[in-house]
Design an enzyme around this catalytic site. Structure first.
Site, short mmCIF file in Angstrom:
data_model
loop_
_atom_site.label_atom_id
_atom_site.label_comp_id
_atom_site.label_asym_id
_atom_site.label_seq_id
_atom_site.Cartn_x
_atom_site.Cartn_y
_atom_site.Cartn_z
N ASN A 5 7.76 -5.88 36.19
CA ASN A 5 6.74 -5.18 35.39
C ASN A 5 6.44 -5.69 34.22
OD1 ASN A 5 6.76 -3.20 37.73
ND2 ASN A 5 8.45 -2.21 37.01
N HIS A 50 18.23 -6.79 32.51
CA HIS A 50 17.00 -6.90 31.98
C HIS A 50 16.63 -7.45 30.63
CE1 HIS A 50 13.47 -5.93 34.40
NE2 HIS A 50 13.29 -4.80 34.01
N TYR A 57 20.68 -0.48 26.24
CA TYR A 57 20.17 -1.41 27.12
C TYR A 57 20.57 -2.88 26.69
CZ TYR A 57 16.95 2.24 28.59
OH TYR A 57 16.56 3.46 29.28
N TYR A 107 9.28 -0.67 25.68
CA TYR A 107 9.76 -0.72 27.07
C TYR A 107 9.42 -1.78 27.91
CZ TYR A 107 12.45 3.10 25.85
OH TYR A 107 13.61 4.16 24.91
N ASN A 150 7.81 -2.05 30.90
CA ASN A 150 6.69 -1.94 31.67
C ASN A 150 5.43 -1.98 30.75
OD1 ASN A 150 6.99 0.55 31.10
ND2 ASN A 150 6.92 1.51 32.68
#
Length: 196
Positions: free
Chosen positions: A112, A19, A14, A64, A66
């Site tokens: 989120n 993000h 990631y 993560y 959220n």
């Protein structure tokens, strides 16, 4: 004490995604102050620096996106800090790539990570620095935010990360209002100069 946190997802796959742009701002601040964000606490990596006379904790939640509030809520409760001593740095599809905007408070929108932090803190009255990543043209929102910047976007985002780190420093030294006045108008003034 001030907490500066960038939002993102843990793990190498990631790292270069849209993000995770908040993580890159935190890493830039760490490099600028010759430290590393590699200590572990409250489901996050963190490092400590001093900006002027202020002790600052740099935080990268590892829960993560959220569940970002799990980590940030724990940090805020541990030090019993008021919301104005927190700055959250994250990606925002409402702005073009390369644009940054600070706000003193507000809703989490569709993000989120922000929704999770608001839920854990019990309110949305904390400063935030939003980094524009643009909107998806054809892919879903999740595909877009977990995708990588294009070759055209990369120089804009590299400059935005540098500017966001400077804006975070201004926030620590002089407060959110001065940071907003100084850094939110930067893009507008550049555009005005180009048009004149």
């Amino acid at each position: 004490m001030i907490i500066l946190t960038g939002l993102g997802n843990p793990g190498g796959k990631y790292d270069a995604t849209r993000h995770n742009i908040g993580f890159h701002v935190i890493d830039t601040l760490a490099r600028n102050y010759h430290t590393e964000v590699n200590q572990k606490k409250f489901n996050s990596y963190y490092g400590e620096i001093r900006i002027g006379s202020e002790k600052v904790i740099l935080v990268k939640p590892q829960t993560y996106m959220n569940r970002s509030g799990d980590s940030i809520g724990a940090w805020m409760r541990y030090f019993d800090l008021p919301e104005e001593n927190l700055l959250v740095i994250y990606d925002d599809m409402d702005f073009a790539p390369g644009e940054i905007k600070l706000r003193a408070k507000g809703s989490g929108g569709t993000h989120n990570g922000m929704k999770s932090i608001i839920q854990h803190l019990g309110n949305s009255d904390f400063p935030r620095l939003r980094m524009g990543i643009g909107k998806p043209l054809w892919e879903s929102t999740s595909q877009f935010v977990l995708g990588r910047f294009t070759s055209e976007e990369m120089p804009l985002m590299q400059q935005a990360v540098k500017e966001a780190a400077e804006a975070a420093e201004t926030f620590v030294r002089e407060g959110i209002q001065i940071a907003m006045n100084r850094h939110n108008t930067k893009k507008e003034s550049k555009k005005s100069k180009e048009l004149s």
